[in-house]
Every structure is written in structure tokens, then in C-alpha cells.
Scaffold this motif. Structure first.
Motif, short mmCIF file in Angstrom:
data_model
loop_
_atom_site.label_atom_id
_atom_site.label_comp_id
_atom_site.label_asym_id
_atom_site.label_seq_id
_atom_site.Cartn_x
_atom_site.Cartn_y
_atom_site.Cartn_z
N GLU A 131 62.82 39.98 24.58
CA GLU A 131 62.66 40.70 23.31
C GLU A 131 61.57 41.77 23.37
OE1 GLU A 131 64.76 40.12 20.88
OE2 GLU A 131 65.71 38.58 22.12
N TRP A 132 60.81 41.80 24.48
CA TRP A 132 59.68 42.74 24.60
C TRP A 132 60.12 44.01 25.32
CZ3 TRP A 132 57.68 44.65 29.17
CH2 TRP A 132 56.48 45.37 29.07
N SER A 133 59.57 45.15 24.91
CA SER A 133 59.90 46.42 25.57
C SER A 133 58.69 47.36 25.55
CB SER A 133 61.09 47.10 24.90
OG SER A 133 60.78 47.43 23.56
N PHE A 134 58.70 48.33 26.46
CA PHE A 134 57.60 49.30 26.56
C PHE A 134 58.17 50.62 27.05
CE2 PHE A 134 54.53 51.62 29.12
CZ PHE A 134 53.41 51.65 28.30
N GLU A 135 57.61 51.72 26.53
CA GLU A 135 57.98 53.06 26.98
C GLU A 135 56.73 53.92 27.08
OE1 GLU A 135 60.67 56.96 25.62
OE2 GLU A 135 60.93 55.02 24.62
N GLY A 136 56.61 54.67 28.16
CA GLY A 136 55.48 55.55 28.33
C GLY A 136 55.73 56.53 29.47
N GLU A 137 55.02 57.65 29.43
CA GLU A 137 55.15 58.67 30.48
C GLU A 137 53.97 58.57 31.44
OE1 GLU A 137 55.53 63.55 31.05
OE2 GLU A 137 55.43 62.66 29.03
N LEU A 138 54.28 58.43 32.72
CA LEU A 138 53.25 58.29 33.73
C LEU A 138 52.31 59.49 33.73
CD1 LEU A 138 55.44 56.91 36.65
CD2 LEU A 138 53.71 55.64 35.36
N TYR A 139 51.03 59.22 34.02
CA TYR A 139 50.02 60.28 33.99
C TYR A 139 50.25 61.31 35.09
CZ TYR A 139 45.53 62.60 34.71
OH TYR A 139 44.55 63.53 34.88
N GLY A 140 50.60 60.87 36.28
CA GLY A 140 50.76 61.78 37.41
C GLY A 140 52.12 61.64 38.07
N PRO A 141 52.39 62.52 39.04
CA PRO A 141 53.69 62.48 39.73
C PRO A 141 53.74 61.33 40.73
CG PRO A 141 52.30 64.16 40.71
CD PRO A 141 51.54 63.63 39.54
N ILE A 142 54.93 60.78 40.89
CA ILE A 142 55.11 59.70 41.85
C ILE A 142 56.09 60.14 42.93
CG2 ILE A 142 54.63 57.89 40.17
CD1 ILE A 142 57.66 57.43 39.95
N GLY A 143 56.11 59.39 44.01
CA GLY A 143 57.02 59.71 45.11
C GLY A 143 58.47 59.54 44.67
N GLU A 144 59.36 60.16 45.39
CA GLU A 144 60.76 60.12 45.03
C GLU A 144 61.35 58.73 45.22
OE1 GLU A 144 64.95 62.44 46.13
OE2 GLU A 144 63.06 63.03 47.08
N LEU A 145 62.07 58.27 44.20
CA LEU A 145 62.76 56.98 44.26
C LEU A 145 64.26 57.26 44.38
CD1 LEU A 145 60.81 55.20 41.37
CD2 LEU A 145 60.39 55.01 43.83
N GLU A 146 64.76 57.14 45.58
CA GLU A 146 66.15 57.51 45.83
C GLU A 146 67.15 56.48 45.31
OE1 GLU A 146 66.49 58.26 49.96
OE2 GLU A 146 65.18 60.02 49.93
N ALA A 147 66.76 55.24 45.26
CA ALA A 147 67.68 54.20 44.82
C ALA A 147 66.93 53.15 44.02
CB ALA A 147 68.37 53.55 46.02
N GLU A 148 67.68 52.32 43.31
CA GLU A 148 67.07 51.27 42.49
C GLU A 148 66.25 50.32 43.35
OE1 GLU A 148 68.43 47.72 39.39
OE2 GLU A 148 69.88 49.22 40.10
N GLU A 149 66.70 50.14 44.60
CA GLU A 149 65.99 49.24 45.51
C GLU A 149 64.60 49.74 45.87
OE1 GLU A 149 69.05 50.31 45.89
OE2 GLU A 149 70.19 48.49 45.48
N ASP A 150 64.36 51.04 45.65
CA ASP A 150 63.05 51.60 45.96
C ASP A 150 61.99 51.19 44.95
OD1 ASP A 150 64.10 52.87 48.16
OD2 ASP A 150 64.53 54.73 47.09
N LEU A 151 62.41 50.68 43.80
CA LEU A 151 61.47 50.22 42.78
C LEU A 151 60.85 48.90 43.25
CD1 LEU A 151 63.25 50.92 39.38
CD2 LEU A 151 61.09 51.87 40.16
N ASP A 152 59.55 48.89 43.39
CA ASP A 152 58.84 47.70 43.86
C ASP A 152 58.23 46.98 42.66
OD1 ASP A 152 57.50 45.76 45.19
OD2 ASP A 152 56.14 47.09 46.28
N TRP A 153 58.87 45.92 42.21
CA TRP A 153 58.35 45.14 41.09
C TRP A 153 58.53 43.66 41.35
CZ3 TRP A 153 61.54 41.80 38.45
CH2 TRP A 153 62.92 42.01 38.57
N THR A 154 57.70 42.86 40.69
CA THR A 154 57.77 41.41 40.88
C THR A 154 57.27 40.69 39.65
OG1 THR A 154 57.08 39.59 42.33
CG2 THR A 154 55.47 41.29 41.89
N LEU A 155 57.75 39.47 39.45
CA LEU A 155 57.25 38.59 38.39
C LEU A 155 56.33 37.57 39.04
CD1 LEU A 155 60.49 37.93 36.30
CD2 LEU A 155 58.39 39.00 35.43
N ILE A 156 55.14 37.41 38.49
CA ILE A 156 54.16 36.52 39.09
C ILE A 156 53.36 35.82 37.99
CG2 ILE A 156 52.42 38.35 39.28
CD1 ILE A 156 51.50 37.04 41.89
#
Length: 237
Positions: A131-156
């Protein structure tokens, strides 16, 4: 040699104390109470080892040690989440010279299948967990993410909370390190100089100047993009 006269021993008197001792075959005990023994006439009380052990106060420090260790671990993980960054109400963020990491507190029961994450090329981040959500614009530019697999995220799970941790590569600008003042535009900023720790004053000054120049150039680019005429490409052929 003169003879020894033993007759004097016939008149030897024995005192009452000596007489009592001569008749006594076992030690007299005045009182036996539990593990204590009192000897009469000497005002002496003996204690067995079991009683001495009970009288010794033993302090159990195992729980205290566990509490201290847990507090130290919590402090260490908190520092890692905010290294060169900050802790805000909605999230914590940290950065290195090449990466930016944002950690959100989410539902304790959240699983990987509950996470929806999208990062647009413009730098706008949309993330939702249950039920939780967040939206925001990053402060600076990031490297190119060519595919969804390039997103590095984890639940801990850390410090008794469930975290969604997202790590993104900073874009290589080639002219130096861009230390972000905040994770998302419009959010509270940090003093860039503090992100450099014990580095020399000149490097701090150069980093600050580079950050200022980039921010100004980025703002000018956005202004030009707003006023630029659209180019129509004829694809009828």
C-alpha cells in the motif's frame, strides 16, 4: 647411677579442665542449624562451602552484553545507511564517489513480489511496496540502465525494520566526482564539504566548485530544452 623416684607422681592433681578433656572422646557441639555449626565456649560459627557459595553475589551480565552489542550493531548499520548522506523521515541515503544508495522503510512482511520499481530516463523514481508508494526526481544523473536487470535493489531486515535498498551508479562525468547534496530534488540538502571527510581543503574546494558548476549547467540545459523548437521528421518514405 642414682635411682629415679616415681613416688611424686602419685600425688599429681588433675584440674577440672584437664579432667574434662581426658573424659571427652568426641567434640562437643552446641548447636547445629542448617549449614552452620557453633562450637561452645569459643564463640565460633563455621559455615559450609554451599552456604558461602549462596552468600556470594553473582552478577549476570549476559543480557547487558547482548544489549550493548545490539546497540553497537544498530549504530554501525545506521552509519552505513547515511554515509556521506542523511537520514530523513521517508528514507535514508548514502553515497560513494561512484554510487548512490537509497533505503526506504517498508512493510515488515514485504517480499520481492510486492515491489514495483521504475526509474525513468529523466531521473524520476516511482516505487511501490504493497500500500506504500514514493515518487521523486533524483538530484543528479545516473549511469544508463539498459534493462530491468540492471536495477540493483534488495529487501533486507536491519535494526528491527524491513528496508528496500536501491543502489544506482552515478554517471561518469569525466571531470571529477559529483557529490550529491540530496538524493531527490527539493529535499533537505547536506553540506557537500562534509562528504569528503578528512580530505584536504583544496580537494573540498574543488569538489564544491564542480558541484556548483554542474548544478548551474544542468539548470541552463533544462531551460534551453523548454524553449527549443520541435523538429518534425518525415518518415513517409
Amino acid at each position: 647411677m642414682s635411682a629415679i623416684d616415681y613416688s611424686k607422681w602419685d600425688k599429681l592433681e588433675v584440674s577440672s579442665d584437664e579432667e574434662g578433656d581426658a573424659q571427652r572422646t568426641e567434640p562437643a557441639v552446641y548447636k547445629v542449624e542448617g549449614d552452620s555449626i557453633t562450637i561452645p565456649g569459643r564463640n565460633v560459627t563455621l559455615h559450609t562451602r554451599s552456604q558461602e557459595k549462596q552468600a556470594t553475589s553473582v552478577v549476570d551480565t549476559s543480557s547487558a552484553d547482548t544489549s550493548v552489542s545490539s546497540a553497537a550493531l544498530a549504530t554501525k548499520t545506521q552509519r552505513k545507511r547515511t554515509e556521506n548522506g542523511a537520514e530523513l523521515e521517508a528514507y535514508s541515503w548514502s553515497q560513494t564517489e561512484s554510487t548512490i544508495t537509497v533505503s526506504f522503510v517498508v512493510d515488515p512482511s514485504a517480499k520481492a513480489g510486492d515491489v514495483a520499481l521504475d526509474i525513468a530516463s529523466s531521473g524520476v523514481v516511482n516505487v511501490a511496496v504493497k500500500e506504500w508508494s514514493f515518487e521523486g526526481e533524483l538530484y543528479g544523473p545516473i549511469g544508463e540502465l539498459e534493462a530491468e536487470e540492471d536495477l540493483d535493489w534488495t529487501l533486507i531486515t536491519e535494526d528491527g525494520k524491513r528496508w528496500l535498498r536501491i543502489e544506482l551508479p552515478k554517471r561518469d562525468l569525466g571531470a571529477g566526482v559529483l557529490w550529491w547534496r540530496c538524493a531527490f530534488k527539493g529535499h533537505p540538502e547536506i553540506d557537500v564539504n562534509t562528504t569528503l571527510g578528512t580530505r584536504s581543503a583544496s580537494r573540498k574546494k574543488n569538489a564544491q566548485a564542480f558541484a556548483d558548476s554542474w548544478a548551474k549547467a544542468h539548470e541552463m540545459f533544462l531551460e534551453r530544452a523548454k524553449t527549443r523548437d520541435k523538429v518534425v521528421v518525415d518518415t513517409s518514405d
